[in-house]
Design an enzyme around this catalytic site. Sequence first.
Site, PDB file in Angstrom:
ATOM      1  N   GLU A 116       0.863  -1.195   0.000  1.00 19.08           N
ATOM      2  CA  GLU A 116       0.000   0.000   0.000  1.00 19.08           C
ATOM      3  C   GLU A 116       0.890   1.233   0.000  1.00 19.08           C
ATOM      4  O   GLU A 116       1.945   1.213   0.633  1.00 19.08           O
ATOM      5  CB  GLU A 116      -0.844   0.058   1.295  1.00 19.08           C
ATOM      6  CG  GLU A 116      -1.668  -1.169   1.574  1.00 19.08           C
ATOM      7  CD  GLU A 116      -2.177  -1.217   3.026  1.00 19.08           C
ATOM      8  OE1 GLU A 116      -1.860  -0.321   3.832  1.00 19.08           O
ATOM      9  OE2 GLU A 116      -2.887  -2.183   3.346  1.00 19.08           O
ATOM     10  N   ASP A 120       0.950  10.150   3.753  1.00 21.25           N
ATOM     11  CA  ASP A 120       1.575  11.041   4.717  1.00 21.25           C
ATOM     12  C   ASP A 120       0.495  11.939   5.307  1.00 21.25           C
ATOM     13  O   ASP A 120       0.312  13.076   4.902  1.00 21.25           O
ATOM     14  CB  ASP A 120       2.645  11.864   4.001  1.00 21.25           C
ATOM     15  CG  ASP A 120       3.631  12.469   4.970  1.00 21.25           C
ATOM     16  OD1 ASP A 120       3.539  12.175   6.176  1.00 21.25           O
ATOM     17  OD2 ASP A 120       4.486  13.243   4.516  1.00 21.25           O
ATOM     18  N   TYR A 228      -6.848   1.700   5.737  1.00 22.42           N
ATOM     19  CA  TYR A 228      -5.840   0.683   5.459  1.00 22.42           C
ATOM     20  C   TYR A 228      -5.940  -0.527   6.378  1.00 22.42           C
ATOM     21  O   TYR A 228      -5.121  -1.423   6.314  1.00 22.42           O
ATOM     22  CB  TYR A 228      -4.431   1.272   5.525  1.00 22.42           C
ATOM     23  CG  TYR A 228      -4.073   1.937   6.841  1.00 22.42           C
ATOM     24  CD1 TYR A 228      -3.923   1.191   8.003  1.00 22.42           C
ATOM     25  CD2 TYR A 228      -3.880   3.316   6.911  1.00 22.42           C
ATOM     26  CE1 TYR A 228      -3.600   1.785   9.198  1.00 22.42           C
ATOM     27  CE2 TYR A 228      -3.546   3.926   8.111  1.00 22.42           C
ATOM     28  CZ  TYR A 228      -3.417   3.152   9.263  1.00 22.42           C
ATOM     29  OH  TYR A 228      -3.094   3.747  10.444  1.00 22.42           O
ATOM     30  N   LYS A 317      10.556   3.449   3.495  1.00 27.26           N
ATOM     31  CA  LYS A 317      10.408   4.889   3.273  1.00 27.26           C
ATOM     32  C   LYS A 317      11.164   5.350   2.033  1.00 27.26           C
ATOM     33  O   LYS A 317      12.223   4.830   1.707  1.00 27.26           O
ATOM     34  CB  LYS A 317      10.962   5.662   4.497  1.00 27.26           C
ATOM     35  CG  LYS A 317      10.237   5.389   5.791  1.00 27.26           C
ATOM     36  CD  LYS A 317       9.007   6.246   5.940  1.00 27.26           C
ATOM     37  CE  LYS A 317       9.100   7.468   6.763  1.00 27.26           C
ATOM     38  NZ  LYS A 317       9.573   7.652   8.041  1.00 27.26           N
ATOM     39  N   CYS A 411      22.917  44.417 -13.402  1.00 22.63           N
ATOM     40  CA  CYS A 411      22.926  43.025 -13.856  1.00 22.63           C
ATOM     41  C   CYS A 411      24.291  42.382 -13.605  1.00 22.63           C
ATOM     42  O   CYS A 411      25.311  42.929 -14.011  1.00 22.63           O
ATOM     43  CB  CYS A 411      22.577  42.990 -15.341  1.00 22.63           C
ATOM     44  SG  CYS A 411      22.741  41.366 -16.080  1.00 22.63           S
ATOM     45  N   CYS A 414      25.772  41.711 -17.339  1.00 23.93           N
ATOM     46  CA  CYS A 414      26.167  42.769 -18.279  1.00 23.93           C
ATOM     47  C   CYS A 414      26.259  44.142 -17.624  1.00 23.93           C
ATOM     48  O   CYS A 414      26.572  45.117 -18.284  1.00 23.93           O
ATOM     49  CB  CYS A 414      25.204  42.816 -19.458  1.00 23.93           C
ATOM     50  SG  CYS A 414      23.604  43.526 -19.020  1.00 23.93           S
ATOM     51  N   CYS A 435      22.748  42.252 -23.228  1.00 26.89           N
ATOM     52  CA  CYS A 435      23.087  41.330 -22.143  1.00 26.89           C
ATOM     53  C   CYS A 435      23.367  39.917 -22.678  1.00 26.89           C
ATOM     54  O   CYS A 435      22.502  39.315 -23.301  1.00 26.89           O
ATOM     55  CB  CYS A 435      21.944  41.281 -21.124  1.00 26.89           C
ATOM     56  SG  CYS A 435      22.297  40.190 -19.730  1.00 26.89           S
TER      57      CYS A 435
HETATM   58  O1  D41 Z   1      -0.680   4.737   4.777  1.00 23.02           O
HETATM   59  C1  D41 Z   1      -0.317   4.699   5.932  1.00 23.02           C
HETATM   60  N1  D41 Z   1       0.190   5.765   6.484  1.00 23.02           N
HETATM   61  C2  D41 Z   1      -0.419   3.440   6.733  1.00 23.02           C
HETATM   62  C3  D41 Z   1      -0.194   3.503   8.084  1.00 23.02           C
HETATM   63  C4  D41 Z   1      -0.744   2.207   6.147  1.00 23.02           C
HETATM   64  N2  D41 Z   1      -0.979   2.115   4.815  1.00 23.02           N
HETATM   65  N3  D41 Z   1      -0.815   1.101   6.898  1.00 23.02           N
HETATM   66  C5  D41 Z   1      -0.602   1.150   8.226  1.00 23.02           C
HETATM   67  N4  D41 Z   1      -0.675   0.016   8.943  1.00 23.02           N
HETATM   68  C6  D41 Z   1      -0.453   0.034  10.226  1.00 23.02           C
HETATM   69  C7  D41 Z   1      -0.538  -1.251  10.983  1.00 23.02           C
HETATM   70  C8  D41 Z   1       0.083  -2.363  10.225  1.00 23.02           C
HETATM   71  C9  D41 Z   1       0.154  -1.133  12.320  1.00 23.02           C
HETATM   72  C10 D41 Z   1      -1.986  -1.557  11.205  1.00 23.02           C
HETATM   73  C11 D41 Z   1      -0.282   2.362   8.873  1.00 23.02           C
HETATM   74  C12 D41 Z   1      -0.083   2.324  10.272  1.00 23.02           C
HETATM   75  N5  D41 Z   1      -0.162   1.133  10.925  1.00 23.02           N
HETATM   76  C13 D41 Z   1       0.223   3.484  11.082  1.00 23.02           C
HETATM   77  N6  D41 Z   1      -0.054   4.727  10.812  1.00 23.02           N
HETATM   78  C14 D41 Z   1       0.385   5.514  11.796  1.00 23.02           C
HETATM   79  C15 D41 Z   1       0.964   4.741  12.725  1.00 23.02           C
HETATM   80  C16 D41 Z   1       0.853   3.446  12.298  1.00 23.02           C
END
Ligand code: D41
Length: 741
Positions: A116, A120, A228, A317, A411, A414, A435
Site C-alpha cells: 500500500e 503522509d 488501510y 520509506k 545586472c 552585463c 546582455c
Molecule cells: O498509509 C499509511 N500511512 C499506513 C499507516 C498504512 N498504509 N498502513 C498502516 N498500517 C499500520 C498497521 C500495520 C500497524 C496496522 C499504517 C499504520 N499502521 C500506522 N499509521 C500511523 C501509525 C501506524
Amino acid sequence: MTTDQAARARAKRLREQIEYHNHCYYTLDRPEIPDSEYDRLFRALQDLEAQYPEIKTPDSPTQRVGGSPLAKFAEVRHGQPMLSLDNALSADAMADFDRRVRERLAREGEVAYVAEPKLDGLAIGLRYAQGLLVQAATRGDGLRGEDVTQNVRTIESVPLRLSGDDWPPLLEVRGEIVMPHAGFEALNARQRERGEKTFVNPRNAAAGSLRQLDPKITADRPLAFLCYGLGEVQGHPMGDTHSGNLQLLEAWGLPVSSERALVTGLEQCASYFQTMAKRREQLEYDIDGVVFKVDQIADQQALGYVARAPRWAIAQKFPAQEELTQVLAVEFQVGRTGAVTPVARLEPVFVGGVTVSNATLHNMDEVQRKDVHIGDTVFVRRAGDVIPEVVKVLLERRPRTAQVVQLPTHCPVCDSEIIRLEGEAVARCSGGLFCPAQRKEAIKHFAARRALDIEGLGDKLVEQLIEKALIENPADLFGLSVETLAGLERMGEKSASNLVAALDQARHTTLPRFLYALGILGIGETIAANVAEACGTLEAVMDLRLSDLVEIKESQARRLHQLLSDESELPAQVEALGPRDGVKWFNQVHAALLAERFACTVDLLAADPLKLANTPRIKIEGVGDLLAEKLVTFFRQPHNREVIAKLQAAGVDWPEVQPSTVSAPGPLVGKTFVLTGTLSEPRPAIKERLQALGAKVTGSVSSKTDYVVAGSDAGSKLAKAQALEVEILDEQGLADLIGDG
Ligand code: D41
C-alpha cells in the site's frame, strides 16, 4: 566526567529536544524541524540508550510513540491499541524483514504481501456501530487519542453510514486523513490572502485542520480519508486475508487506496516500491513510502508483535524530501528573458535522493515573504523532479551575523540597470540586446516572423552563431558571409547563400516591425504600431522623455510639494524619493519623471509647486505610465542606441510612416477580461496591453466576463469564473490569444 555521566547528560539534552519538537509537532501542529532531523535525534537517543541501558528512564520519549493528547478534546481509549510501524530505510533492511518473516513462519517459498502507498497524513480510527459512524479518534500515543468525531463527520469521503448489511455490528476501521495537493495549494493561497499563517506541507495542514475546536473550520478544509486496516471488530468474523478485508471495507463504502496491490516475494516488493516512487508525483496526496503487510491473517497472528509494532508489517520509506541546511550566499541569475532570479547557495545536503546545493528563491517578494537571510538555517524541499525550494526559515537558528538579501542594482552578467517596477514580482535586467544572458532570445525574437522575418534563421542556427562567437547582436547578422555560414553544422553552400539573400531582404522592413523586433519589455506588435504612428520616426521615438508621456496633475503637484516641504530630512536626489506613502498616486514612474526635470530636491522645492505638474505632449494608445518608463529606459541605454546605430549602418531601413497605414480597432474589441492572482507582470501593464487591443478590463467576474486571466494563487475570482464557466487563461494562454510572447 565519566563516560556514563557524559552519556547521561547527552541523553538528557536529546530528551529535552525531542520533547520540545514533539510538542511543536503534535500539540501545536507547527513543526520547527523536518521529520528527517527529528528521526536523527530520536535514533541518536535510541542508540545511546542501547549502548548504556542503565541511563534509560521510564519517561524517555523512546518509551512511548506519538504525542500526548491535547487537553481540549475529550480523551478516547482505543479498544485495540493503534500500533506503530517499523521502518525499513534501505533495500537491505527490507530484505531482512522478508527473511525474518519467512524464518518465523518456517516458509519455504515466497510470502504474499499487500503493498500500500504510505499516506503522509494523520492516523485515525473510525468506529461504526450497527453501520453508523459513532466515533472518530486520533492515534494519540497509540493507547489514548482525541475524540474528533464532530470534525471527521465533515469530511466527505468518510461515510456516515456503511452500505450493505453484512458488516459486523461493531467495526473499527483504521486509516489516514490527508489533504490532497490541490486543496493544500488553494488553502495556503486563501490563508495568504487573509494574512493568516500558511502551512509547511499538506500533512501539517491536515493536522491543523482536523484539530480545530470549531468543526465549521474543519468543514471548510479540503480533507480526505483512506482506510488501510481494522481495529476492534465484534460480532461477525472478517476474512482470512488482509487483501480480502480491504475489499470488504470497500464494498461497505469505505474509501481504500486504489494503488494497493498484492505482491509475492521480495522481488515484487522491490518493483512495487520502484513503481510507486515514480508514481508518487502523479498521486493526489503526499506519500512517504510503501507499507508491506503479510496478507494471510493466520500468518499475521503467528508472527505477532514486538513492543508496539507488528512483526508482519513494515514501512519502506522514500528518501526524505525535506532537510535542514544553511544558506551560504544568495546569488542572482539572469534568465534568457532578462528575469533576475535570486538563487540560494546552500551547504550541500542530501534530500529527495540527490545532493542539493542550490535552491531557487523565485523572486524578491518570495525572499521577503519567507524572510530568508544569508546565514539562515532553512528547510529545503525537493519533490521528485521539481527544482529544490527553500520552504521555510528556522528563525530560532538565525545567527547574529545573518545578512539581509538585497536585489543588486546592476545586472551581474552585463552590468545594465536592473528594473523592478512597483507591484511587479520579477526584476529584470534592462540590458536586452546587449546582455549576454539574453542574447540568444533577443536575436531569435529579432529574426522571428512577426519581427524582421529572416527566413532560414532558425533557433538552432542562432544558438550556433552565438556559441561560436560569430555574432553578438542583431546588427552582426548583416555582416555574415556565405563562406562563414557554409562552414556551420547542417549548413550547405546553398542554404548559406539563401540565408544571406533573406538577410538582404529583411533589411527593408517597417518602423512598427523594427520597434517590435528590438524586444523592448512590454512592447508587443500592437503597441509598437501605436508608438510608430504617434511618433512618425525612429528618431522621435528615441528622443521620448517621460515628461512627454506621463501626467502629473496640478492638484497632485501641490500635494507632493507640500508633503516634501514638510519633511525635515530631504533626500538629495529626486530619484531617491521613491513611492510615497502619503501620496498614493506617487509612484516610481513619477519619481523618475521629476528626476528628469529637476537636478535635485532642493531645486524641486525652490520651484513653484505648479511647476511639478506635467502635461504630456503625446498620447500613445495603450502606453500607460509603466510602459512609458520601459520604453524611455530602453532608448536611454547607450548600448541599445549603439546597436540601433549599427543596424542603420548595416542598411536596415523602412518607408516613412503614413498615419493611415496604421491598423484600426484591436482584435479584442467588445471582449471583457478580469485579471486575478499573481502574474509575472504588473496587472496595470497587462491591462494596458489588453486595452490597446480594444478589450475592457474589469475588476469582478460576472456572466458578462469573456476571459479570466489567472496567475498563481488565484482565489475567489477564479472559483467564481469556474462556477460561471467563464473561459480561464493562464499567462501562456493569454500570450497565445493576443499573439504575443
Ligand atoms: O498509509 C499509511 N500511512 C499506513 C499507516 C498504512 N498504509 N498502513 C498502516 N498500517 C499500520 C498497521 C500495520 C500497524 C496496522 C499504517 C499504520 N499502521 C500506522 N499509521 C500511523 C501509525 C501506524
